[in-house]
Design an enzyme around this catalytic site. Structure first.
Site, mmCIF file in Angstrom:
data_model
loop_
_atom_site.group_PDB
_atom_site.id
_atom_site.type_symbol
_atom_site.label_atom_id
_atom_site.label_comp_id
_atom_site.label_asym_id
_atom_site.label_seq_id
_atom_site.Cartn_x
_atom_site.Cartn_y
_atom_site.Cartn_z
ATOM 1 N N LYS A 34 -43.046 46.600 -20.808
ATOM 2 C CA LYS A 34 -41.633 46.418 -21.123
ATOM 3 C C LYS A 34 -41.230 47.271 -22.320
ATOM 4 O O LYS A 34 -41.973 47.360 -23.298
ATOM 5 C CB LYS A 34 -41.359 44.955 -21.487
ATOM 6 N N ARG A 92 -39.018 28.238 -16.297
ATOM 7 C CA ARG A 92 -37.595 28.039 -16.006
ATOM 8 C C ARG A 92 -37.413 27.973 -14.495
ATOM 9 O O ARG A 92 -38.241 28.517 -13.762
ATOM 10 C CB ARG A 92 -36.770 29.200 -16.593
ATOM 11 N N HIS A 133 -38.262 29.697 -26.526
ATOM 12 C CA HIS A 133 -39.673 29.887 -26.888
ATOM 13 C C HIS A 133 -40.097 28.863 -27.950
ATOM 14 O O HIS A 133 -41.163 28.257 -27.853
ATOM 15 C CB HIS A 133 -39.901 31.288 -27.481
ATOM 16 N N SER A 177 -34.587 36.497 -23.375
ATOM 17 C CA SER A 177 -34.381 37.363 -24.542
ATOM 18 C C SER A 177 -33.364 38.451 -24.217
ATOM 19 O O SER A 177 -32.526 38.809 -25.052
ATOM 20 C CB SER A 177 -35.698 38.001 -24.968
HETATM 21 P P1 ADP Z 1 -43.294 37.592 -20.830
HETATM 22 O O1 ADP Z 1 -42.880 39.021 -20.951
HETATM 23 O O2 ADP Z 1 -44.763 37.385 -20.903
HETATM 24 O O3 ADP Z 1 -42.659 36.817 -19.707
HETATM 25 P P2 ADP Z 1 -41.460 36.273 -22.604
HETATM 26 O O4 ADP Z 1 -41.338 36.490 -24.066
HETATM 27 O O5 ADP Z 1 -40.301 36.673 -21.758
HETATM 28 O O6 ADP Z 1 -42.781 36.980 -22.189
HETATM 29 O O7 ADP Z 1 -41.804 34.762 -22.332
HETATM 30 C C1 ADP Z 1 -42.953 34.161 -22.817
HETATM 31 C C2 ADP Z 1 -43.119 32.804 -22.159
HETATM 32 O O8 ADP Z 1 -42.041 31.968 -22.534
HETATM 33 C C3 ADP Z 1 -43.091 32.831 -20.633
HETATM 34 O O9 ADP Z 1 -43.966 31.815 -20.168
HETATM 35 C C4 ADP Z 1 -41.661 32.492 -20.297
HETATM 36 O O10 ADP Z 1 -41.571 31.893 -19.023
HETATM 37 C C5 ADP Z 1 -41.368 31.485 -21.388
HETATM 38 N N1 ADP Z 1 -39.941 31.400 -21.681
HETATM 39 C C6 ADP Z 1 -39.090 32.399 -21.952
HETATM 40 N N2 ADP Z 1 -37.840 31.924 -22.150
HETATM 41 C C7 ADP Z 1 -37.907 30.576 -21.979
HETATM 42 C C8 ADP Z 1 -36.956 29.506 -22.025
HETATM 43 N N3 ADP Z 1 -35.666 29.734 -22.264
HETATM 44 N N4 ADP Z 1 -37.416 28.246 -21.799
HETATM 45 C C9 ADP Z 1 -38.717 28.025 -21.540
HETATM 46 N N5 ADP Z 1 -39.665 28.982 -21.482
HETATM 47 C C10 ADP Z 1 -39.272 30.239 -21.687
#
Ligand code: ADP
Length: 164
Positions: free
Chosen positions: A42, A94, A18, A132
């Site tokens: 979630k 990803r 992130h 995460s």
């Molecule tokens: P959500 O529940 O909205 O998917 P996340 O916290 O899981 O929220 O992710 C927020 C954003 O960050 C999303 O666009 C997700 O694809 C991106 N993201 C999460 N992990 C990574 C990573 N390792 N590399 C690049 N982008 C990521």
């Protein structure tokens, strides 16, 4: 005028994946709003307040706190965008797993508000498999993922898991 964009997510917790997206977004935009949804489906390990504080602390340690706003919202993302006069949404991408969901979300958001554009930033090769939930599982099992998560957040995950 400043070029602003919104980076929405759950951030439970914020990972280096992130953080990488935030820093790279700042090469394109003057200001980024990291936006956490109040009503997420979630089930999260950390409360909204904990996640907001974690992100703010990391931003300070990265010295980018002046360029990144951390906020939360209740309801439709497009309404937050409209109210705050921002029409760019940033999402990290990803390989494989993200595409279909992100495609749908971007289409839906543009349908709801034609002024919105979603911009995708490809993940860094160091973080392409990072989620995460993976972080939480690895820490729970005693694995070392120090290079995948800010140190302050790693400590908080360890503390939280112990109290569960
Ligand atoms: P959500 O529940 O909205 O998917 P996340 O916290 O899981 O929220 O992710 C927020 C954003 O960050 C999303 O666009 C997700 O694809 C991106 N993201 C999460 N992990 C990574 C990573 N390792 N590399 C690049 N982008 C990521």
């Amino acid at each position: 005028m400043d070029k602003n964009a919104i980076y929405p997510g759950t951030f439970d917790p914020l990972t280096n994946g992130h953080l990488d997206i935030i820093k790279r977004s700042l090469k394109i935009f003057d200001k980024i709003t990291v936006l956490l949804a109040l009503n997420t489906q979630k089930k999260t390990l950390f409360t909204l307040e904990e996640r907001i504080n974690q992100i703010k602390n990391v931003l300070i340690s990265e010295n980018i706190q002046d360029k990144v706003i951390v906020d939360c919202f209740d309801g439709l993302l497009v309404n937050y965008c409209r109210e705050n006069d921002i029409n760019i949404i940033i999402r990290g991408l990803r390989p494989l797993v993200d595409f279909e969901y992100e495609f749908e979300m971007a289409m839906a958001n543009r349908e709801l508000n034609h002024n919105i554009e979603t911009i995708f930033i490809l993940t860094d090769q160091n973080y392409f498999y990072l989620r995460s939930s993976l972080i939480k599982d690895v820490i729970k099992l005693g694995g070392d993922i120090s290079n995948k998560i800010p140190p302050s957040i790693k400590d908080e995950v360890i503390k939280k898991i112990k109290t569960f």
